[in-house]
Design a protein around this motif. Structure first.
Motif, PDB file in Angstrom:
ATOM      1  N   LYS A  53       0.612  -1.216   0.041  1.00 35.84           N
ATOM      2  CA  LYS A  53      -0.118  -0.072  -0.065  1.00 35.84           C
ATOM      3  C   LYS A  53       0.896   1.268  -0.129  1.00 35.84           C
ATOM      4  CE  LYS A  53      -3.636  -2.131   2.829  1.00 35.84           C
ATOM      5  NZ  LYS A  53      -4.426  -2.229   4.079  1.00 35.84           N
ATOM      6  N   PRO A  54       0.477   2.338  -0.662  1.00 39.56           N
ATOM      7  CA  PRO A  54       1.294   3.520  -0.643  1.00 39.56           C
ATOM      8  C   PRO A  54       0.957   4.159   0.893  1.00 39.56           C
ATOM      9  CG  PRO A  54      -0.962   4.015  -1.497  1.00 39.56           C
ATOM     10  CD  PRO A  54      -0.721   2.405  -1.310  1.00 39.56           C
ATOM     11  N   ALA A  55       2.189   4.819   1.165  1.00 41.62           N
ATOM     12  CA  ALA A  55       1.986   5.744   2.652  1.00 41.62           C
ATOM     13  C   ALA A  55       1.120   6.545   2.958  1.00 41.62           C
ATOM     14  CB  ALA A  55       3.278   6.070   2.883  1.00 41.62           C
ATOM     15  N   ASN A  56       0.619   7.377   1.765  1.00 38.40           N
ATOM     16  CA  ASN A  56      -0.142   8.709   2.079  1.00 38.40           C
ATOM     17  C   ASN A  56      -1.085   9.027   0.885  1.00 38.40           C
ATOM     18  OD1 ASN A  56       1.377   9.640   4.040  1.00 38.40           O
ATOM     19  ND2 ASN A  56       3.105  10.297   2.941  1.00 38.40           N
TER      20      ASN A  56
ATOM     21  N   GLY B 181      -2.921   3.893  -5.692  1.00 33.36           N
ATOM     22  CA  GLY B 181      -1.460   3.924  -6.265  1.00 33.36           C
ATOM     23  C   GLY B 181      -0.956   2.682  -5.559  1.00 33.36           C
ATOM     24  N   SER B 182       0.320   2.711  -5.144  1.00 35.90           N
ATOM     25  CA  SER B 182       1.270   1.580  -4.625  1.00 35.90           C
ATOM     26  C   SER B 182       2.371   2.103  -4.160  1.00 35.90           C
ATOM     27  CB  SER B 182       1.360   0.403  -5.547  1.00 35.90           C
ATOM     28  OG  SER B 182       2.227   0.745  -6.742  1.00 35.90           O
ATOM     29  N   GLY B 183       3.026   1.254  -3.056  1.00 36.73           N
ATOM     30  CA  GLY B 183       4.464   1.552  -2.302  1.00 36.73           C
ATOM     31  C   GLY B 183       5.310   0.633  -2.823  1.00 36.73           C
ATOM     32  N   ASP B 184       6.211   0.237  -2.002  1.00 40.52           N
ATOM     33  CA  ASP B 184       7.388  -0.483  -2.263  1.00 40.52           C
ATOM     34  C   ASP B 184       7.047  -1.974  -2.515  1.00 40.52           C
ATOM     35  OD1 ASP B 184       9.050   1.610  -2.079  1.00 40.52           O
ATOM     36  OD2 ASP B 184       9.220   1.111   0.160  1.00 40.52           O
ATOM     37  N   ILE B 185       8.084  -3.163  -3.149  1.00 42.44           N
ATOM     38  CA  ILE B 185       7.725  -4.254  -3.424  1.00 42.44           C
ATOM     39  C   ILE B 185       7.555  -4.843  -2.158  1.00 42.44           C
ATOM     40  CG2 ILE B 185       8.914  -6.489  -4.224  1.00 42.44           C
ATOM     41  CD1 ILE B 185       7.857  -4.400  -6.425  1.00 42.44           C
ATOM     42  N   VAL B 186       6.674  -5.797  -1.867  1.00 44.33           N
ATOM     43  CA  VAL B 186       6.434  -6.611  -0.661  1.00 44.33           C
ATOM     44  C   VAL B 186       7.415  -7.566  -0.387  1.00 44.33           C
ATOM     45  CG1 VAL B 186       4.196  -6.078  -0.655  1.00 44.33           C
ATOM     46  CG2 VAL B 186       4.826  -8.208  -1.377  1.00 44.33           C
ATOM     47  N   GLU B 187       7.619  -8.317   0.612  1.00 45.77           N
ATOM     48  CA  GLU B 187       8.654  -9.440   0.929  1.00 45.77           C
ATOM     49  C   GLU B 187       8.265 -10.687  -0.146  1.00 45.77           C
ATOM     50  OE1 GLU B 187       8.292 -10.438   4.804  1.00 45.77           O
ATOM     51  OE2 GLU B 187       9.130  -8.505   5.524  1.00 45.77           O
ATOM     52  N   TRP B 188       9.332 -11.168  -0.415  1.00 48.65           N
ATOM     53  CA  TRP B 188       9.060 -12.310  -1.406  1.00 48.65           C
ATOM     54  C   TRP B 188       8.027 -13.453  -1.151  1.00 48.65           C
ATOM     55  CZ3 TRP B 188       9.470 -17.433  -2.240  1.00 48.65           C
ATOM     56  CH2 TRP B 188       9.632 -17.893  -3.576  1.00 48.65           C
ATOM     57  N   GLU B 189       8.182 -13.610   0.051  1.00 46.69           N
ATOM     58  CA  GLU B 189       7.182 -14.835   0.748  1.00 46.69           C
ATOM     59  C   GLU B 189       5.844 -14.352   0.559  1.00 46.69           C
ATOM     60  OE1 GLU B 189      11.301 -15.242   2.429  1.00 46.69           O
ATOM     61  OE2 GLU B 189      10.000 -13.785   2.265  1.00 46.69           O
ATOM     62  N   ILE B 190       5.262 -12.944   0.842  1.00 45.07           N
ATOM     63  CA  ILE B 190       4.227 -12.680   0.852  1.00 45.07           C
ATOM     64  C   ILE B 190       3.747 -12.722  -0.778  1.00 45.07           C
ATOM     65  CG2 ILE B 190       2.594 -10.794   0.967  1.00 45.07           C
ATOM     66  CD1 ILE B 190       3.968 -10.083   3.560  1.00 45.07           C
ATOM     67  N   GLY B 191       4.740 -12.048  -1.600  1.00 42.97           N
ATOM     68  CA  GLY B 191       4.330 -12.150  -3.036  1.00 42.97           C
ATOM     69  C   GLY B 191       3.998 -13.486  -3.590  1.00 42.97           C
ATOM     70  N   HIS B 192       5.038 -14.413  -3.134  1.00 41.13           N
ATOM     71  CA  HIS B 192       4.868 -15.632  -3.858  1.00 41.13           C
ATOM     72  C   HIS B 192       3.642 -16.422  -3.145  1.00 41.13           C
ATOM     73  CE1 HIS B 192       6.111 -19.871  -4.853  1.00 41.13           C
ATOM     74  NE2 HIS B 192       5.706 -20.113  -3.289  1.00 41.13           N
TER      75      HIS B 192
END
Length: 233
Positions: A123-126, A130-141
């Protein structure tokens, strides 16, 4: 090069175009019953003046036609530029055209956009969008696998409905929609193309449509190198 791959399975293809930078200059010069036979520095300066001063009607005398294959979530963002172009261009009508493949008529194998594990964004911070940074690989997987399972279930139900004799226009209700690839032709004036690019190349545009905008720019710039440069912010 007239085709660029985008995302995992998508692409943009330059199908055709009408006119050139010289067409833009001559469309403006017709006010004085003048015409150039080849592009000169005077024509380039005229194009720069037109864009700088907001005299944009000459940029509507050149057209570009693309074939685009993109997820539905991208297509529906894109579609608003066809709807809005008449108001934005102030013409009362639009030169834009959009013809899209329809699963009322075709039953080709469904294709879906599936982000890889390292492509899911947080999620974006503010902002609410939109979107924020790439999430952890485990969550993405985890979510790549869940999306694949969800798509597989929907496709099975879609195919089962077709086998039971359900019409294609209703059977498609079982297909997961937003990631489903659709194919369409987009024909637009250079002004409309530049309006799309100015908004969808912006840093806060959705990442996926940014990638398509970059492909549109790369394919368009060799055809209208001066016109597109001057219209981009």
């Amino acid at each position: 090069m007239n085709s660029i791959q985008v995302l995992d399975k998508g692409y943009v293809r330059l199908v055709n175009h009408m006119g050139s930078d010289l067409t833009i200059a001559n469309a403006a010069r017709v006010s004085y019953a003048k015409e150039s036979n080849e592009l000169t520095d005077r024509d380039i300066k005229l194009i720069q003046f037109l864009a700088r001063e907001g005299h944009t009607s000459p940029f509507r005398h050149v057209l570009v036609q693309y074939e685009i294959y993109a997820p539905l979530m991208v297509a529906r963002q894109w579609w608003k530029y066809v709807i809005g172009s008449a108001h934005f261009e102030g013409t009362g009508d639009s030169l834009d055209a959009w013809n899209e493949s329809s699963r009322r008529y075709i039953t080709e194998e469904p294709t879906f956009y599936i982000p890889a594990a390292e492509q899911w964004r947080g999620k974006p911070a503010n902002s609410k969008q939109g979107s924020g940074d790439i999430v952890e690989w485990e969550i993405g997987h985890k979510h790549t696998k869940e999306l694949m399972d969800y798509i597989e279930l929907g496709v099975k139900k879609y195919e089962a409905a077709l086998e039971d004799g359900i019409c294609a226009e209703q059977a498609r209700l079982f297909l997961p929609s937003y990631g489903l690839y659709v194919r369409w032709y987009w024909t637009a004036s250079l002004q409309s193309v530049s309006h799309f690019l100015n908004q969808r190349l912006a840093h806060d545009a959705q990442r996926e449509i940014q990638d398509y905008a970059k492909a549109i720019l790369e394919l368009t710039k060799p055809v209208f190198p001066y016109g597109i440069d001057e219209l981009l912010n």
